[in-house]
Motif scaffolding. Structure first.
Motif, PDB file in Angstrom:
ATOM      1  N   UNK A 141      11.971 -47.102  34.704  1.00 52.43           N
ATOM      2  CA  UNK A 141      10.578 -46.596  34.316  1.00 52.43           C
ATOM      3  C   UNK A 141      10.205 -47.135  33.080  1.00 52.43           C
ATOM      4  N   UNK A 142      11.036 -47.338  31.982  1.00 48.26           N
ATOM      5  CA  UNK A 142      10.502 -47.780  30.705  1.00 48.26           C
ATOM      6  C   UNK A 142       9.954 -49.190  30.876  1.00 48.26           C
ATOM      7  N   UNK A 143      10.576 -50.054  31.750  1.00 45.67           N
ATOM      8  CA  UNK A 143       9.881 -51.235  31.894  1.00 45.67           C
ATOM      9  C   UNK A 143       8.601 -51.248  32.567  1.00 45.67           C
ATOM     10  N   UNK A 144       8.569 -50.386  33.734  1.00 46.05           N
ATOM     11  CA  UNK A 144       7.382 -50.108  34.316  1.00 46.05           C
ATOM     12  C   UNK A 144       6.148 -49.675  33.702  1.00 46.05           C
ATOM     13  N   UNK A 145       6.484 -48.787  32.708  1.00 46.08           N
ATOM     14  CA  UNK A 145       5.436 -48.072  31.742  1.00 46.08           C
ATOM     15  C   UNK A 145       4.940 -49.440  30.578  1.00 46.08           C
ATOM     16  N   UNK A 146       6.112 -50.099  30.335  1.00 47.97           N
ATOM     17  CA  UNK A 146       5.645 -51.233  29.310  1.00 47.97           C
ATOM     18  C   UNK A 146       4.967 -52.201  30.009  1.00 47.97           C
ATOM     19  N   UNK A 147       5.275 -52.504  31.398  1.00 42.20           N
ATOM     20  CA  UNK A 147       4.331 -53.701  31.887  1.00 42.20           C
ATOM     21  C   UNK A 147       2.873 -53.125  32.072  1.00 42.20           C
TER      22      UNK A 147
END
Ligand SMILES: [Zn+2]
Length: 334
Positions: free
Chosen positions: A87-93
């Motif tokens: 999730x963190x990567x998805x939010x960041x991207x």
């Protein structure tokens, strides 16, 4: 005339898309809290789901569509406790500005059985933890749309009562299992919170996550538990390949007690289309199989319905045949 139809169709489409646009978009990582948010937010929000129904959130790989969905979100609901590693990567991207709310805030977390210093994510399996989830969701929604606070609170109170009733229902049902047989054997360790709350010992082949490797020692351990406690059944899960559990059941000559829902709800036609139905269905399935009172563990609603139809059809044929015979055997003599 045809042009008029097209005109109305365009009006209708732009109206509905306007109505959708007018509502804040609430993105839930998994189906359990998508359902909770729908129940509490009702007509005031538009709920969207990242991991689809039947998907495995532990192993999920976000799509470009997910990035767009998260970018357009007004609120993100997350479980945390190592559940959504992606999730963190998805939010960041996605570059989203939406707040991401940790809905397990306040839960007394259990330590993971397979990873050191990590939490077991499956807190929702205990209905009293569900009460913490829905309180956090209520708070997030009233912050997002304070103008609907009254309606959201009313919906929340009704849902809360339903969940309290469900918690009590599970407590009562589990008491039906003889104490020495309150052992739940599943594919992965999704039931620790359930076991802690309702007094059931857990044994899983895999650890807390579904990507752990299966060890021969785990299979031997589970095999000896089945034998020593004379267990009647083991359970498969809706999001995990049932092969290993089926093999265990065959080797020990016991039954598959049914399919349990842990990491995802079922679809509309399943036994668990909502969070509350999932909790009740799991409890009923476990109690039925471990007490040997459920003869149709593997049947779903659909099969149940078609069985009833078949019985009605057979009865109709039988009655028809009897009337036919009666008429043939009693010819009128007048
Ligand atoms: Zn899981």
């Amino acid at each position: 005339m045809k042009n008029l139809y097209i005109f109305f169709a365009i009006c209708f489409c732009s109206f509905t898309s306007y109505a959708q646009e007018g509502k804040p978009s609430v993105v839930a990582t998994a189906s359990m809290w998508a359902d909770m948010a729908k129940k509490i937010g009702g007509p005031h929000i538009d709920v969207k789901l990242v991991v689809p129904i039947g998907g495995d959130p532990h192993l999920y790989e976000p799509t470009p569509g997910d990035a767009t969905m998260v970018a357009d979100a007004d609120l993100i609901l997350r479980n945390g406790l190592t559940f959504e590693g992606w999730l963190n990567e998805l939010i960041e991207n996605s570059g989203t500005k939406a707040p991401s709310v940790l809905i397990t805030k306040g839960v007394n977390a259990i330590e993971s059985t397979s990873y050191k210093n990590a939490a077991d994510p499956h807190a929702w399996m205990d209905a009293s933890n569900g009460l913490i989830y829905i309180k956090n969701i209520r708070n997030a929604l009233t912050t997002l749309i304070p103008e609907h606070q009254k309606s959201i609170n009313e919906r929340y109170q009704a849902y809360k009562q339903e969940l309290i009733d469900t918690d009590n229902y599970i407590i009562e049902r589990i008491k039906e299992i003889p104490e020495e047989q309150r052992i739940l054997i599943t594919s992965h360790d999704a039931f620790q919170y359930f076991g802690r709350k309702y007094g059931i010992r857990l044994e899983a082949i895999l650890g807390t996550s579904t990507d752990a490797e299966v060890q021969t020692s785990d299979i031997n351990r589970v095999n000896s538990i089945i034998k020593s406690s004379k267990l009647k059944a083991v359970f498969i899960e809706s999001t995990i390949n049932p092969k290993l559990l089926q093999q265990l059941a065959i080797e020990n000559d016991i039954s598959i007690g049914g399919k349990l829902f842990a990491d995802s709800l079922g679809d509309e036609d399943s036994e668990a289309p909502t969070y509350i139905e999932m909790l009740r269905y799991n409890a009923d399935t476990i109690v039925g199989a471990l007490t040997g009172t459920s003869s149709e563990h593997m049947h779903n609603k659909q099969e149940g319905k078609s069985n009833v139809l078949m019985i009605i059809l057979l009865a109709a044929i039988l009655i028809g045949a009897l009337i036919f015979l009666a008429v043939k055997l009693n010819p009128r003599h007048d």
